[in-house]
Design a protein around this motif. Sequence first.
Motif, PDB file in Angstrom:
ATOM      1  N   LEU A 137       0.831  -1.202   0.000  1.00 14.30           N
ATOM      2  CA  LEU A 137       0.000   0.000   0.000  1.00 14.30           C
ATOM      3  C   LEU A 137       0.866   1.252   0.000  1.00 14.30           C
ATOM      4  O   LEU A 137       0.590   2.209  -0.726  1.00 14.30           O
ATOM      5  N   ALA A 138       1.924   1.241   0.801  1.00 13.03           N
ATOM      6  CA  ALA A 138       2.826   2.391   0.822  1.00 13.03           C
ATOM      7  C   ALA A 138       3.450   2.621  -0.551  1.00 13.03           C
ATOM      8  O   ALA A 138       3.554   3.764  -1.018  1.00 13.03           O
ATOM      9  N   LEU A 139       3.864   1.543  -1.222  1.00 11.91           N
ATOM     10  CA  LEU A 139       4.484   1.669  -2.537  1.00 11.91           C
ATOM     11  C   LEU A 139       3.509   2.187  -3.586  1.00 11.91           C
ATOM     12  O   LEU A 139       3.935   2.784  -4.582  1.00 11.91           O
ATOM     13  N   SER A 140       2.216   1.967  -3.390  1.00 12.71           N
ATOM     14  CA  SER A 140       1.234   2.436  -4.359  1.00 12.71           C
ATOM     15  C   SER A 140       1.000   3.935  -4.274  1.00 12.71           C
ATOM     16  O   SER A 140       0.386   4.515  -5.175  1.00 12.71           O
ATOM     17  N   CYS A 141       1.481   4.580  -3.198  1.00 14.34           N
ATOM     18  CA  CYS A 141       1.373   6.036  -3.084  1.00 14.34           C
ATOM     19  C   CYS A 141       2.345   6.695  -4.064  1.00 14.34           C
ATOM     20  O   CYS A 141       3.358   6.112  -4.455  1.00 14.34           O
ATOM     21  N   ASP A 142       2.044   7.917  -4.452  1.00 13.50           N
ATOM     22  CA  ASP A 142       2.903   8.621  -5.399  1.00 13.50           C
ATOM     23  C   ASP A 142       4.219   9.049  -4.760  1.00 13.50           C
ATOM     24  O   ASP A 142       5.273   9.013  -5.407  1.00 13.50           O
ATOM     25  N   ILE A 143       4.158   9.487  -3.515  1.00 12.64           N
ATOM     26  CA  ILE A 143       5.319   9.981  -2.775  1.00 12.64           C
ATOM     27  C   ILE A 143       5.245   9.403  -1.376  1.00 12.64           C
ATOM     28  O   ILE A 143       4.161   9.295  -0.799  1.00 12.64           O
ATOM     29  N   ARG A 144       6.393   9.025  -0.829  1.00  8.33           N
ATOM     30  CA  ARG A 144       6.435   8.499   0.542  1.00  8.33           C
ATOM     31  C   ARG A 144       7.388   9.325   1.389  1.00  8.33           C
ATOM     32  O   ARG A 144       8.556   9.515   1.002  1.00  8.33           O
ATOM     33  N   ILE A 145       6.884   9.804   2.525  1.00 11.65           N
ATOM     34  CA  ILE A 145       7.689  10.484   3.529  1.00 11.65           C
ATOM     35  C   ILE A 145       7.662   9.607   4.770  1.00 11.65           C
ATOM     36  O   ILE A 145       6.590   9.187   5.212  1.00 11.65           O
TER      37      ILE A 145
END
Length: 282
Positions: A137-145
């Motif tokens: 799910l995190a990888l499917s986000c456009d940007i990760r902080i």
Amino acid sequence: MPETAETEIPLLTGDPPQLETLRIEVDGDIGTLTLNRPDALNAMSPEMIGELAVAAAWLADRAPIRALIVTGAGRAFCSGGDVNWFKRGVTEEGVDLPSEVRRGAEALHQAIVDFRRIPYPVIGAINGPAAGAGMSLALSCDIRIASDAAFFAIAYGRIGASPDGGMTYFLPRVVGPAKALELALNDPNLDAQAALDTGLVSEVVPADELQARAQAKAEKLAAKAPHYVRMAKLLLHESIEHSLTDHLQIERHGIADSMATQDLRRGVTAFFAGEEPEFKGD
């Protein structure tokens, strides 16, 4: 996996669906999706997967926002699928575990497909462990902080399970195919700094600054022209699957369509006036 719980999709309105395992909040142009099973480290239960499908469809098609933050309640982002499902299939007679998992994965994957249809920026605020399907799910986000308390783990192989949730689709696109395979086979726990070094996240901040940093990033991205953001996401997400000729045709129509927007007029006028444009989405 048991069958996911069915949740009624609300009528076409700007109001977010009211859910039990997820929380959707809207503040002006910014939305926040919070995985809300903190006592279970936000593990994906059947109910959460069913509600994630409802939330993703609403966010993609109905939400009156221009940027989204995704995070977890408590000390975890998401610890992955609820392993109690698998335990039940292993310890109880008469449970058809392959069939249950097949149905559960189908529901999760529809949610991921809808999640990727969201036409505005999606920022993962990774506040703690992101493992298994939580990492997907995190990888499917456009940007990760990432918070400095976060870590990432593929984790599937630790119980002999095959990856799902888009893990093997997103990971090679984020870090490259060779590195993705190395991570999958070695399956380390990647702390926040290692995730930054590997390219899984774009920045790491102290835990108490994560939400403010994600909010600031969301506000900055929400100010951009919605047609530009929508087309940038579409074109970049799909470019790997297209031939050059086919992709250039999509670019051709995208830029032509942008010429019909009021935002384009605002942008050009502001450019020649030496001013910053205020894009409104029309």
